[in-house]
Design a protein around this motif. Sequence first.
Motif, PDB file in Angstrom:
ATOM      1  N   VAL A  17      -0.073  -0.025   1.146  1.00  0.00           N
ATOM      2  CA  VAL A  17       0.797  -1.137   0.740  1.00  0.00           C
ATOM      3  C   VAL A  17       1.869  -0.551  -0.175  1.00  0.00           C
ATOM      4  CG1 VAL A  17       0.894  -3.289  -0.585  1.00  0.00           C
ATOM      5  CG2 VAL A  17      -1.039  -2.865   0.923  1.00  0.00           C
ATOM      6  N   LEU A  18       3.119  -0.529   0.269  1.00  0.00           N
ATOM      7  CA  LEU A  18       4.209   0.068  -0.506  1.00  0.00           C
ATOM      8  C   LEU A  18       4.823  -0.993  -1.425  1.00  0.00           C
ATOM      9  CD1 LEU A  18       6.015   2.243   2.195  1.00  0.00           C
ATOM     10  CD2 LEU A  18       3.934   2.727   0.934  1.00  0.00           C
ATOM     11  N   THR A  19       4.817  -0.694  -2.728  1.00  0.00           N
ATOM     12  CA  THR A  19       5.309  -1.672  -3.705  1.00  0.00           C
ATOM     13  C   THR A  19       6.605  -1.203  -4.355  1.00  0.00           C
ATOM     14  OG1 THR A  19       4.030  -0.673  -5.499  1.00  0.00           O
ATOM     15  CG2 THR A  19       2.964  -2.432  -4.252  1.00  0.00           C
ATOM     16  N   LYS A  55       0.116   1.388  -3.297  1.00  0.00           N
ATOM     17  CA  LYS A  55       0.867   2.566  -3.716  1.00  0.00           C
ATOM     18  C   LYS A  55       2.002   2.174  -4.668  1.00  0.00           C
ATOM     19  CE  LYS A  55      -1.386   5.430  -1.006  1.00  0.00           C
ATOM     20  NZ  LYS A  55      -2.217   6.510  -1.548  1.00  0.00           N
ATOM     21  N   ALA A  56       2.046   2.830  -5.827  1.00  0.00           N
ATOM     22  CA  ALA A  56       3.099   2.569  -6.818  1.00  0.00           C
ATOM     23  C   ALA A  56       4.325   3.439  -6.507  1.00  0.00           C
ATOM     24  CB  ALA A  56       2.584   2.866  -8.212  1.00  0.00           C
ATOM     25  N   PRO A  57       5.533   3.027  -6.943  1.00  0.00           N
ATOM     26  CA  PRO A  57       6.731   3.854  -6.705  1.00  0.00           C
ATOM     27  C   PRO A  57       6.657   5.188  -7.456  1.00  0.00           C
ATOM     28  CG  PRO A  57       7.318   1.615  -7.385  1.00  0.00           C
ATOM     29  CD  PRO A  57       5.851   1.758  -7.601  1.00  0.00           C
ATOM     30  N   LYS A  71       5.694  -5.499  -6.571  1.00  0.00           N
ATOM     31  CA  LYS A  71       5.687  -6.418  -5.422  1.00  0.00           C
ATOM     32  C   LYS A  71       5.532  -5.645  -4.123  1.00  0.00           C
ATOM     33  CE  LYS A  71       8.445 -10.119  -3.350  1.00  0.00           C
ATOM     34  NZ  LYS A  71       9.726 -10.833  -3.400  1.00  0.00           N
ATOM     35  N   CYS A  72       4.670  -6.138  -3.236  1.00  0.00           N
ATOM     36  CA  CYS A  72       4.487  -5.505  -1.925  1.00  0.00           C
ATOM     37  C   CYS A  72       5.724  -5.747  -1.064  1.00  0.00           C
ATOM     38  CB  CYS A  72       3.245  -6.063  -1.245  1.00  0.00           C
ATOM     39  SG  CYS A  72       3.112  -5.550   0.472  1.00  0.00           S
ATOM     40  N   GLU A  73       6.358  -4.652  -0.661  1.00  0.00           N
ATOM     41  CA  GLU A  73       7.586  -4.744   0.152  1.00  0.00           C
ATOM     42  C   GLU A  73       7.326  -4.428   1.626  1.00  0.00           C
ATOM     43  OE1 GLU A  73      10.519  -5.735  -0.835  1.00  0.00           O
ATOM     44  OE2 GLU A  73      10.651  -5.437  -2.988  1.00  0.00           O
ATOM     45  N   ASP A  74       6.376  -3.503   1.864  1.00  0.00           N
ATOM     46  CA  ASP A  74       6.120  -3.089   3.250  1.00  0.00           C
ATOM     47  C   ASP A  74       4.693  -2.565   3.370  1.00  0.00           C
ATOM     48  OD1 ASP A  74       6.904  -2.762   5.906  1.00  0.00           O
ATOM     49  OD2 ASP A  74       7.382  -0.648   5.616  1.00  0.00           O
TER      50      ASP A  74
END
Length: 276
Positions: free
Chosen positions: A111-113, A48-50, A102-105
């Motif tokens: 996958v939240l990036t 998932k993109a911001p 970057k994958c943060e969580d």
Amino acid sequence: WTCLFFFPDARGSATMAVGKNKRMSKGKKGGKKKAVDPFTKKDWYDIKAPSMFSVRNIGKTLVSRTAGTKIASDGLKGRIFEVSLADLNNDEDQSFRKMKLKCEDVQGKNVLTNFAGMDFTTDKIRSLVRKWFSLIECFVDVKTTDGYTLRVFCIGFTKRRVDMAKRTCYAQSAQIRKIRAKMVEIITRECTTCDLKELVLKFIPEVIGKEIEKSCSGIYPLQNVYIRKVKILKAPKFDLTKLMEVHGDYSGEEVGTKMERPAEEAAPAAEAAEEA
């Protein structure tokens, strides 16, 4: 080495005795391992993109399932995904810009990036560099309001005036120094007054490049001024609430939609259900 001894028996024929190598008749120790497909132990996750980009679902990534102390989410965290801005914003004109996420969580199968850097494609930089023009470059380290330390690289080229008769279009070294100082000043001003999300929204339409072009026209006319690269040198401690502000909530997201079945397909299925 295999030792073979021949002993004549009562009839005079020789019989063979196996020496010290006792494993000779048993075959290979342990036997052949059965080949297992490694993909059977892996799971697919959605990237998932911001929210600053128009396309939120940018692809899938693979990771080994949780086994023992090895947790799947730990294998995903820290992964860097490089995506073209053309795919993120559905705009082919921005295909020369590459975004690093970057994958943060990890939440469920999502996958939240977050933004992790930006770069130009090699062919775009090659196409900008030409003979008879001065190339002016600079870089500056800046800190955003939310604690990210970035290194921003800028590139620009001199521009031919309308009434110029001279073939070359070179700026003097004193002019280049003034232009470089102006670039550093504008980048610092634009980057230190906003957070990372707002800054990425400035990078996409090339707001800073246009501002530099406008400010430096009095020193020497410029063209093709771009922020060509951004690196994250230092990031603040991970904060889930800030990440969720950038992403929003995915709980109400539709995974699949209900499909209408044709009448001739639906009839046998209904009969089979009644018989059961």
